[in-house]
Design a protein around this motif. Structure first.
Motif, PDB file in Angstrom:
ATOM      1  N   VAL A  40       0.879  -1.172   0.000  1.00  0.00           N
ATOM      2  CA  VAL A  40       0.000   0.000   0.000  1.00  0.00           C
ATOM      3  C   VAL A  40       0.913   1.217   0.000  1.00  0.00           C
ATOM      4  O   VAL A  40       1.436   1.601   1.043  1.00  0.00           O
ATOM      5  CB  VAL A  40      -0.950   0.006   1.217  1.00  0.00           C
ATOM      6  CG1 VAL A  40      -1.892   1.213   1.140  1.00  0.00           C
ATOM      7  CG2 VAL A  40      -1.736  -1.296   1.290  1.00  0.00           C
ATOM      8  N   ASP A  97      -9.097   6.643   0.863  1.00  0.00           N
ATOM      9  CA  ASP A  97      -8.943   5.484  -0.012  1.00  0.00           C
ATOM     10  C   ASP A  97      -7.754   4.623   0.416  1.00  0.00           C
ATOM     11  O   ASP A  97      -7.784   3.389   0.297  1.00  0.00           O
ATOM     12  CB  ASP A  97      -8.809   5.923  -1.469  1.00  0.00           C
ATOM     13  CG  ASP A  97      -7.634   6.849  -1.695  1.00  0.00           C
ATOM     14  OD1 ASP A  97      -7.381   7.698  -0.823  1.00  0.00           O
ATOM     15  OD2 ASP A  97      -6.983   6.736  -2.743  1.00  0.00           O
ATOM     16  N   THR A  98      -6.710   5.254   0.963  1.00  0.00           N
ATOM     17  CA  THR A  98      -5.569   4.499   1.486  1.00  0.00           C
ATOM     18  C   THR A  98      -5.990   3.654   2.679  1.00  0.00           C
ATOM     19  O   THR A  98      -5.591   2.487   2.812  1.00  0.00           O
ATOM     20  CB  THR A  98      -4.438   5.462   1.899  1.00  0.00           C
ATOM     21  OG1 THR A  98      -4.013   6.203   0.762  1.00  0.00           O
ATOM     22  CG2 THR A  98      -3.259   4.699   2.482  1.00  0.00           C
ATOM     23  N   HIS A 100      -9.034   2.500   3.412  1.00  0.00           N
ATOM     24  CA  HIS A 100      -9.885   1.383   2.980  1.00  0.00           C
ATOM     25  C   HIS A 100      -9.070   0.319   2.237  1.00  0.00           C
ATOM     26  O   HIS A 100      -9.340  -0.880   2.377  1.00  0.00           O
ATOM     27  CB  HIS A 100     -11.016   1.902   2.091  1.00  0.00           C
ATOM     28  CG  HIS A 100     -12.131   2.542   2.862  1.00  0.00           C
ATOM     29  ND1 HIS A 100     -12.699   1.964   3.969  1.00  0.00           N
ATOM     30  CD2 HIS A 100     -12.791   3.723   2.684  1.00  0.00           C
ATOM     31  CE1 HIS A 100     -13.657   2.741   4.437  1.00  0.00           C
ATOM     32  NE2 HIS A 100     -13.725   3.822   3.678  1.00  0.00           N
ATOM     33  N   HIS A 101      -8.093   0.781   1.465  1.00  0.00           N
ATOM     34  CA  HIS A 101      -7.262  -0.193   0.755  1.00  0.00           C
ATOM     35  C   HIS A 101      -6.497  -1.071   1.751  1.00  0.00           C
ATOM     36  O   HIS A 101      -6.406  -2.297   1.582  1.00  0.00           O
ATOM     37  CB  HIS A 101      -6.290   0.530  -0.164  1.00  0.00           C
ATOM     38  CG  HIS A 101      -5.461  -0.372  -1.025  1.00  0.00           C
ATOM     39  ND1 HIS A 101      -5.986  -1.459  -1.690  1.00  0.00           N
ATOM     40  CD2 HIS A 101      -4.127  -0.359  -1.319  1.00  0.00           C
ATOM     41  CE1 HIS A 101      -5.033  -2.084  -2.358  1.00  0.00           C
ATOM     42  NE2 HIS A 101      -3.890  -1.438  -2.145  1.00  0.00           N
ATOM     43  N   HIS A 104      -8.877  -3.611   3.343  1.00  0.00           N
ATOM     44  CA  HIS A 104      -9.198  -4.711   2.437  1.00  0.00           C
ATOM     45  C   HIS A 104      -8.005  -5.654   2.243  1.00  0.00           C
ATOM     46  O   HIS A 104      -8.186  -6.874   2.134  1.00  0.00           O
ATOM     47  CB  HIS A 104      -9.670  -4.169   1.081  1.00  0.00           C
ATOM     48  CG  HIS A 104     -11.084  -3.680   1.092  1.00  0.00           C
ATOM     49  ND1 HIS A 104     -11.432  -2.477   1.654  1.00  0.00           N
ATOM     50  CD2 HIS A 104     -12.236  -4.236   0.643  1.00  0.00           C
ATOM     51  CE1 HIS A 104     -12.747  -2.300   1.536  1.00  0.00           C
ATOM     52  NE2 HIS A 104     -13.261  -3.356   0.923  1.00  0.00           N
ATOM     53  N   GLU A 105      -6.790  -5.094   2.221  1.00  0.00           N
ATOM     54  CA  GLU A 105      -5.605  -5.946   2.110  1.00  0.00           C
ATOM     55  C   GLU A 105      -5.485  -6.844   3.344  1.00  0.00           C
ATOM     56  O   GLU A 105      -5.205  -8.046   3.233  1.00  0.00           O
ATOM     57  CB  GLU A 105      -4.345  -5.087   1.955  1.00  0.00           C
ATOM     58  CG  GLU A 105      -4.182  -4.457   0.589  1.00  0.00           C
ATOM     59  CD  GLU A 105      -3.931  -5.485  -0.497  1.00  0.00           C
ATOM     60  OE1 GLU A 105      -3.115  -6.401  -0.285  1.00  0.00           O
ATOM     61  OE2 GLU A 105      -4.582  -5.380  -1.558  1.00  0.00           O
ATOM     62  N   THR A 147     -15.567  -0.912   7.558  1.00  0.00           N
ATOM     63  CA  THR A 147     -15.576   0.196   6.598  1.00  0.00           C
ATOM     64  C   THR A 147     -16.600   1.267   6.980  1.00  0.00           C
ATOM     65  O   THR A 147     -16.354   2.458   6.800  1.00  0.00           O
ATOM     66  CB  THR A 147     -15.869  -0.312   5.176  1.00  0.00           C
ATOM     67  OG1 THR A 147     -17.094  -1.063   5.174  1.00  0.00           O
ATOM     68  CG2 THR A 147     -14.751  -1.205   4.679  1.00  0.00           C
TER      69      THR A 147
END
Length: 411
Positions: A40, A97-98, A100-101, A104-105, A147
């Protein structure tokens, strides 16, 4: 260290809790954070204390929250801790967005471990399959919980930050326009006072939807204003100050951040954002002369709108002569009387105003007035006959334009 809080009501596989592969939260959280740093991109730029401190702690909190939900329990304080962290990230400017990324990772890593555990050699039972289906649904709910918690807290805090900045901008802008800024006020607002500013006065016409009887004109106007404010936030530096309403206002842009040429592009962008053609005037002034310069800039704007000139940005150099013609005195009064013969012919006065506004373009004037170009020619001849000043010749046009400028301030 491991967490073993399995519950009889939790989901099972071959006699073991589905959450078993996640129980060593300390080891797994360090593994996940290492994955974030490698995969990320923005995470790799974080300082070491943030990676090994706050980020690792929150990752461990997310794991503990997932384990508790898989085991049939809810730990509200874990969700609150996640919300608190999201609020802090919003204030620090970490992109959502970072965040949430990264979530999810981490979720994919945990999901792979859970699925790998269900693929063991032990013979599954009918109850195992039922729990596996329930587990798949619950994993989606866990991701939704995380989230949603992050998004709601992040947006709530971001609104607070934006509101605080807006109040600070409003306070400092008001002080500058009033001529009372202080270094103490600037420090309290967190905004540095520049040595000089481009002062931009804006006229924002109503949006066509404001005349729609099926829509609330107040809401339409506010949406127009929000679009302009968003465009300012996106395309100008944070030190740009502004006081705006739905029909206009004032921008103070540090001269070190924007050139005079940039102001034309900015006016165009704001017009696109507002979805209406904006008219603006600009001057440049030192911080201490802002009140006087702002008054002059708005006088220029008033003159431009009275003359019904084409939308766009106008500088004092463009309007110095017109500005001087509008100053009170016998010269202005005399000029205004030159158009008295047109008082009983309003269509001729309108044609003259429109023709000059359209830079003497007959076709454009005709389209604007919804008449034939021959009609425009006829009316221009009638103006010459009645006033003795021919708008098709430079001398007559100059006197008629001067009279028109003066008359807008006499009527």
């Amino acid at each position: 260290m491991t967490v073993d809080n399995s519950s009889p009501t939790g989901l099972m596989w071959s006699g073991r809790p589905i959450s078993s592969p996640l129980k060593d939260v300390w080891t797994l959280s360090r593994h996940m954070v290492g994955h974030f740093v490698e995969n990320v991109a923005p995470c790799g730029t974080l300082p070491g204390d943030a990676i090994h401190g706050d980020i690792t702690t929150i990752t461990r909190t997310c794991l503990e929250l997932a384990i508790s939900l898989l085991d049939g329990r809810d730990i509200p304080e874990k969700t609150e801790r996640l919300k608190d962290a999201a609020a802090g990230w919003a204030r620090e400017g970490v992109p959502i967005d970072t965040i949430h990324h990264a979530i999810h990772e981490g979720f994919k890593i945990g999901f792979d471990l859970v699925i790998t555990n269900t693929n063991s050699n032990a013979q599954p039972t009918h109850a195992d399959y039922a729990d596996l289906i329930s587990g798949a649904k619950l994993l989606v709910e866990i991701l939704d919980t995380m989230t949603t918690a992050v998004s709601s807290a992040y947006v709530r805090e971001l609104r607070t930050v934006v509101s605080e900045h807006h109040n600070a901008v409003h306070t400092l802008t008001s002080a500058l326009l009033a001529g009372h800024p202080t270094s103490t006020m600037a420090r309290e607002c967190g905004i540095e006072i520049a040595d000089s500013y481009h002062i931009v006065a804006l006229h924002i016409p109503p949006h066509p939807d404001q005349a729609n009887p099926h829509l609330d004109p107040t809401i339409v106007a506010r949406r127009k204003l929000r679009r302009i404010q968003a465009a300012l936030a996106t395309h100008t530096h944070s030190t740009t100050l502004h006081l705006l309403s739905t029909d206009g206002g004032t921008l103070l842009i540090p001269t070190t951040r924007t050139t005079t040429a940039d102001l034309d592009a900015l006016t165009t962008r704001l017009s696109h954002a507002a979805r209406v053609p904006i008219t603006a005037t600009t001057t440049t002034a030192t911080a201490h002369t802002i009140p006087t310069a702002t008054d002059q800039t708005h006088q220029l704007l008033d003159m431009v709108t009275r003359l019904r000139t084409a939308p766009g940005l106008y500088r004092f150099d463009d309007l110095a002569l017109e500005y001087q013609l509008t100053r009170p005195g016998p010269g202005r009064n005399h000029l205004a009387t030159l158009l008295d013969p047109l008082d009983h012919h309003p269509e001729l006065l309108t044609t003259l105003q429109t023709h000059i506004s359209n830079n003497l373009n007959r076709q454009r004037t005709a389209r604007h007035l919804h008449v034939h170009t021959n009609t425009v020619d006829y009316r221009l001849k009638r103006i010459a006959q009645l006033t003795g000043l021919d708008p098709t010749h430079s001398t007559g046009l100059w006197q008629l334009r001067s009279a028109l400028i003066a008359r807008t301030y006499i009527a």
